[in-house]
Design a protein around this motif. Sequence first.
Motif: not given
Length: 118
Positions: A37-38, A59-60, A84-97, A106-109
Amino acid sequence: MPAQSSPAGFPRAARLLTGGDYRYVFQDARRVRGRHLTLLYRPRSEDGPARLGLAIGKRHVRRAVRRNRIKRIAREAFRHRRTELPPVDVIILARGGAGDVQAEALRREIDHLLDRIR
């Protein structure tokens, strides 16, 4: 009267909802890469909860069942950590596999990636 969400809930205020929200992050994103993941994030100037967006592309991860599983795992991990997180916008992208990885891995990552944005 709408039901109140618990602190560990996932209300609308904790989600990236519009294309503009996603564009804001993509314009000047900081990147944290994992094996499968990215995580892209951008701090926000105003206070508020951390917000999550998901971009799990076909695609992935070809199978819809696997894309949806990744999304469920990501939302659950974020839901438990968002206070627990600061004020931030987060996007999670999948990578191949990413679709072939066990749920626990996945949860640990995701937890590791969220730790790195502090």
